[in-house]
Design a protein around this motif. Structure first.
Motif, PDB file in Angstrom:
ATOM      1  N   ALA A   1       0.868  -1.182  -0.681  1.00 38.78           N
ATOM      2  CA  ALA A   1       0.193   0.434  -0.471  1.00 38.78           C
ATOM      3  C   ALA A   1       0.619   1.103   0.032  1.00 38.78           C
ATOM      4  CB  ALA A   1      -1.194  -0.270   0.859  1.00 38.78           C
ATOM      5  N   PRO A   2       0.451   2.330  -0.639  1.00 33.40           N
ATOM      6  CA  PRO A   2       1.315   3.418  -0.335  1.00 33.40           C
ATOM      7  C   PRO A   2       1.202   3.777   1.197  1.00 33.40           C
ATOM      8  CG  PRO A   2      -0.515   3.526  -1.421  1.00 33.40           C
ATOM      9  CD  PRO A   2      -0.864   2.839  -1.038  1.00 33.40           C
ATOM     10  N   THR A   3       2.580   4.334   1.070  1.00 34.65           N
ATOM     11  CA  THR A   3       3.520   5.107   2.418  1.00 34.65           C
ATOM     12  C   THR A   3       3.033   6.061   2.411  1.00 34.65           C
ATOM     13  OG1 THR A   3       6.031   4.447   1.923  1.00 34.65           O
ATOM     14  CG2 THR A   3       4.979   2.617   2.224  1.00 34.65           C
ATOM     15  N   ALA A   4       3.544   6.753   1.698  1.00 36.13           N
ATOM     16  CA  ALA A   4       2.891   8.953   1.856  1.00 36.13           C
ATOM     17  C   ALA A   4       1.858   8.809   2.333  1.00 36.13           C
ATOM     18  CB  ALA A   4       3.784   9.161   0.477  1.00 36.13           C
ATOM     19  N   PRO A   5       1.291   9.500   2.354  1.00 35.21           N
ATOM     20  CA  PRO A   5       2.408  10.732   3.228  1.00 35.21           C
ATOM     21  C   PRO A   5       2.753  10.802   4.197  1.00 35.21           C
ATOM     22  CG  PRO A   5       0.310  11.837   3.198  1.00 35.21           C
ATOM     23  CD  PRO A   5       0.398  10.326   2.517  1.00 35.21           C
ATOM     24  N   ALA A   6       2.118   8.841   4.997  1.00 32.51           N
ATOM     25  CA  ALA A   6       2.304   9.132   6.455  1.00 32.51           C
ATOM     26  C   ALA A   6       4.066   8.803   6.638  1.00 32.51           C
ATOM     27  CB  ALA A   6       1.411   7.904   7.128  1.00 32.51           C
ATOM     28  N   PHE A   7       4.582   8.074   5.797  1.00 34.06           N
ATOM     29  CA  PHE A   7       5.935   8.164   6.196  1.00 34.06           C
ATOM     30  C   PHE A   7       6.947   8.874   5.030  1.00 34.06           C
ATOM     31  CE2 PHE A   7       3.296   4.473   8.210  1.00 34.06           C
ATOM     32  CZ  PHE A   7       3.637   4.040   8.769  1.00 34.06           C
ATOM     33  N   ALA A   8       8.363   8.770   5.783  1.00 38.40           N
ATOM     34  CA  ALA A   8       9.075   9.875   4.911  1.00 38.40           C
ATOM     35  C   ALA A   8       9.859   8.586   4.294  1.00 38.40           C
ATOM     36  CB  ALA A   8       9.843  10.788   5.925  1.00 38.40           C
ATOM     37  N   ASP A   9       9.598   7.892   4.602  1.00 38.32           N
ATOM     38  CA  ASP A   9      10.662   6.581   3.691  1.00 38.32           C
ATOM     39  C   ASP A   9      10.244   5.235   4.436  1.00 38.32           C
ATOM     40  OD1 ASP A   9      12.722   5.790   2.560  1.00 38.32           O
ATOM     41  OD2 ASP A   9      14.721   6.302   3.203  1.00 38.32           O
ATOM     42  N   PHE A  10      10.748   4.444   4.191  1.00 38.14           N
ATOM     43  CA  PHE A  10      10.641   2.702   4.252  1.00 38.14           C
ATOM     44  C   PHE A  10      11.112   2.006   3.543  1.00 38.14           C
ATOM     45  CE2 PHE A  10       8.526   2.970  -0.414  1.00 38.14           C
ATOM     46  CZ  PHE A  10       8.891   1.700  -0.259  1.00 38.14           C
ATOM     47  N   GLU A  11      11.336   0.827   4.146  1.00 39.04           N
ATOM     48  CA  GLU A  11      11.743  -0.194   3.712  1.00 39.04           C
ATOM     49  C   GLU A  11      10.661  -1.785   4.134  1.00 39.04           C
ATOM     50  OE1 GLU A  11      15.384  -1.021   2.837  1.00 39.04           O
ATOM     51  OE2 GLU A  11      16.009   0.523   2.684  1.00 39.04           O
ATOM     52  N   SER A  12      10.926  -2.186   2.585  1.00 34.53           N
ATOM     53  CA  SER A  12      10.790  -3.388   2.686  1.00 34.53           C
ATOM     54  C   SER A  12      11.537  -5.113   2.730  1.00 34.53           C
ATOM     55  CB  SER A  12      10.107  -4.141   1.328  1.00 34.53           C
ATOM     56  OG  SER A  12       9.660  -5.104   0.706  1.00 34.53           O
ATOM     57  N   LEU A  13      11.542  -5.637   3.565  1.00 30.96           N
ATOM     58  CA  LEU A  13      12.092  -6.304   3.766  1.00 30.96           C
ATOM     59  C   LEU A  13      12.039  -7.713   2.459  1.00 30.96           C
ATOM     60  CD1 LEU A  13      12.615  -8.070   6.971  1.00 30.96           C
ATOM     61  CD2 LEU A  13      13.125  -5.986   6.345  1.00 30.96           C
ATOM     62  N   SER A  14      10.733  -8.478   1.574  1.00 32.63           N
ATOM     63  CA  SER A  14      11.221  -9.192   0.973  1.00 32.63           C
ATOM     64  C   SER A  14      11.633  -8.361  -0.072  1.00 32.63           C
ATOM     65  CB  SER A  14       9.014  -8.626   0.904  1.00 32.63           C
ATOM     66  OG  SER A  14       8.300  -9.617   1.394  1.00 32.63           O
ATOM     67  N   GLU A  15      11.174  -7.374  -0.187  1.00 27.08           N
ATOM     68  CA  GLU A  15      11.930  -6.090  -2.032  1.00 27.08           C
ATOM     69  C   GLU A  15      13.890  -6.895  -1.455  1.00 27.08           C
ATOM     70  OE1 GLU A  15      11.603  -2.456  -2.742  1.00 27.08           O
ATOM     71  OE2 GLU A  15       9.202  -2.597  -3.087  1.00 27.08           O
ATOM     72  N   ARG A  16      14.342  -6.151   0.062  1.00 28.67           N
ATOM     73  CA  ARG A  16      15.873  -5.816   0.413  1.00 28.67           C
ATOM     74  C   ARG A  16      16.242  -7.890   0.194  1.00 28.67           C
ATOM     75  NH1 ARG A  16      19.472  -3.177   1.373  1.00 28.67           N
ATOM     76  NH2 ARG A  16      18.268  -1.708   1.399  1.00 28.67           N
ATOM     77  N   ALA A  17      15.031  -8.572  -0.071  1.00 34.44           N
ATOM     78  CA  ALA A  17      15.395 -10.150   0.909  1.00 34.44           C
ATOM     79  C   ALA A  17      15.465 -10.391  -0.589  1.00 34.44           C
ATOM     80  CB  ALA A  17      15.016 -11.052   1.141  1.00 34.44           C
ATOM     81  N   GLY A  18      15.056 -10.333  -1.732  1.00 34.62           N
ATOM     82  CA  GLY A  18      14.167 -11.185  -3.249  1.00 34.62           C
ATOM     83  C   GLY A  18      13.075 -11.908  -3.215  1.00 34.62           C
ATOM     84  N   GLY A  19      12.359 -11.406  -2.272  1.00 31.89           N
ATOM     85  CA  GLY A  19      10.810 -12.203  -2.387  1.00 31.89           C
ATOM     86  C   GLY A  19      10.825 -12.795  -0.826  1.00 31.89           C
ATOM     87  N   SER A  20      10.032 -12.595  -0.505  1.00 33.48           N
ATOM     88  CA  SER A  20       9.011 -12.684   0.728  1.00 33.48           C
ATOM     89  C   SER A  20       9.204 -14.830   1.793  1.00 33.48           C
ATOM     90  CB  SER A  20       7.704 -13.081   0.916  1.00 33.48           C
ATOM     91  OG  SER A  20       7.142 -12.421   0.306  1.00 33.48           O
ATOM     92  N   ALA A  21       9.927 -15.356   0.896  1.00 32.05           N
ATOM     93  CA  ALA A  21      10.280 -16.672   1.458  1.00 32.05           C
ATOM     94  C   ALA A  21      11.439 -16.146   2.112  1.00 32.05           C
ATOM     95  CB  ALA A  21      10.181 -17.453   0.676  1.00 32.05           C
ATOM     96  N   ALA A  22      12.157 -15.609   1.835  1.00 30.52           N
ATOM     97  CA  ALA A  22      13.744 -15.598   1.936  1.00 30.52           C
ATOM     98  C   ALA A  22      14.254 -14.320   3.626  1.00 30.52           C
ATOM     99  CB  ALA A  22      14.619 -14.976   0.841  1.00 30.52           C
ATOM    100  N   ALA A  23      12.996 -13.099   3.514  1.00 27.14           N
ATOM    101  CA  ALA A  23      12.234 -12.478   4.147  1.00 27.14           C
ATOM    102  C   ALA A  23      11.901 -13.328   5.701  1.00 27.14           C
ATOM    103  CB  ALA A  23      11.669 -11.588   3.635  1.00 27.14           C
ATOM    104  N   ILE A  24      10.985 -13.999   5.642  1.00 27.24           N
ATOM    105  CA  ILE A  24      10.772 -15.001   6.625  1.00 27.24           C
ATOM    106  C   ILE A  24      11.494 -16.301   6.932  1.00 27.24           C
ATOM    107  CG2 ILE A  24       8.216 -16.479   6.923  1.00 27.24           C
ATOM    108  CD1 ILE A  24       7.300 -15.443   5.005  1.00 27.24           C
ATOM    109  N   ALA A  25      12.641 -16.345   5.770  1.00 26.71           N
ATOM    110  CA  ALA A  25      13.641 -17.074   6.132  1.00 26.71           C
ATOM    111  C   ALA A  25      14.572 -15.950   7.549  1.00 26.71           C
ATOM    112  CB  ALA A  25      14.101 -17.841   5.350  1.00 26.71           C
TER     113      ALA A  25
END
Length: 360
Positions: A319-343
């Motif tokens: 969901a859109p994070t602005a304007p409530a948040f100035a910046d964000f990080e998604s673990l799924s994006e950083r890990a290359g997928g939800s499974a890797a982030a959960i692991a």
């Protein structure tokens, strides 16, 4: 800078404490001179007991073994606060993460009621009941059974546990039902759904617990029959929370409160946000429902009022994070997928914390 880290748990992956610590470690690597304060949060779901145990000095954890949602023994705990308040969490006694496979018709809330009974036996003067993360759609009948209610079918025989059996409920005897403690019982939830109908417990949340369309119809019928037997209004906001446990507790005499706001006020979160330059919050999945009283929306609102910079870390951002948040990080994006982030959530929480610090 003064940094406050106040996330919810990432359900089934990391506790709120683990989330806060992971983000803090990453941030500290990049900005070691910043003053970092951790305040793990909860909105009435998984992690509520931990949040209070860590935040309130003099709290005592009370272990107990109860009957889980599939009748297996579950080891859990509740927390006694210094003022005599007991904090009891449904997720750790009757929660969906305790089931594999799911059991939409057979799962029940008996264990949650057993923990409440244990707190009453211990002399609790007030109850805070966190009801998020339930496995069942039994209208709270299981919990009430543990507190002394007797549900019977139309032939007068004891009714089996589980939402699937409620279609046969014919009567309820509340003669032996234990009383709400003198200080009252507050139900913490972020859900405002009624018990019945298209926005009710069975229709909205049943499929998340494994219910097929036929199962949903059976559960709706059972909840309708139950609503005719208990003293509560099924149209009440929050009656549909936790598969109708909200309704069952209302009939017992409990009152409902917005989970994140209530927990935050008790833990002193508004004052902590007011003293921070940057506030970091998060949850497992940030989506369209996150604005409806969940921890991130609550924290973002406080940050806006305090003129603090709000940042978000989530397992998945949908969901859109602005304007409530100035910046964000998604673990799924950083890990290359939800499974890797959960692991390996701690690894990616650290990376997210470091990345946010680099961008400040």
């Amino acid at each position: 800078m003064r940094i406050l880290i106040a996330p919810d748990s990432f359900k089934g992956s990391a506790t709120a404490t683990q989330v806060a610590q992971g983000i803090a470690e990453g941030w500290h690597e990049r900005r070691p001179s910043d003053d970092i304060r951790l305040m793990p949060m909860a909105d009435g779901g998984e992690g509520t007991v931990d949040a209070f145990a860590l935040a309130v000095a003099g709290s005592v954890r009370k272990p107990v073994v109860v009957t889980g949602p599939d009748n297996r023994d579950v080891r859990t705990e509740w927390v006694l606060l210094p003022d005599g308040t007991a904090v009891v969490e449904l997720a750790s006694a009757s929660g969906i993460t305790l089931l594999d496979p799911l059991a939409p018709l057979a799962a029940h809330s008996l264990g949650f009621g057993q923990v409440i009974a244990a707190a009453l036996d211990d002399g609790a003067e007030r109850l805070l009941l966190a009801i998020g993360g339930s496995a069942s759609t039994d209208g709270g009948a299981g919990a009430l059974t543990a507190l002394g209610a007797e549900f019977r079918d139309e032939d007068g025989s004891p009714l089996p546990l589980g939402g699937g059996a409620l279609g046969r409920v014919g009567s309820v005897d509340l003669t032996a039902l234990r009383a709400v403690p003198e200080g009252g019982a507050i139900v913490l939830s972020d859900v405002t759904n009624p018990l019945l109908g298209p926005f009710g417990a069975a229709a909205v949340f049943g499929p998340q617990k494994g219910a097929t369309p036929d199962d949903v119809a059976k559960l709706e019928l059972g909840l309708t029959r139950l609503a005719g037997l208990l003293r509560a209004d099924p149209r009440s906001e929050g009656a549909g929370a936790a598969g109708g446990v909200g309704f069952g507790l209302l009939s017992w005499g409990a009152e409902l409160a917005a989970g994140a706001e209530f927990v935050g006020a008790l833990l002193g979160v508004p004052d902590a946000v007011a003293q921070a330059d940057v506030v970091i919050t998060g949850e497992g999945r940030f989506d369209s429902q996150s604005a409806a009283g969940k921890v991130p929306s609550y924290i973002a609102g406080l940050a806006r009022s305090a003129d603090a910079r709000a940042l978000l870390v989530a397992g998945l951002v949908d969901a859109p994070t602005a304007p409530a948040f100035a910046d964000f990080e998604s673990l799924s994006e950083r890990a290359g997928g939800s499974a890797a982030a959960i692991a390996d959530p701690v690894r990616y929480l650290r990376e997210a914390g470091a990345a946010l610090a680099d961008r400040q």
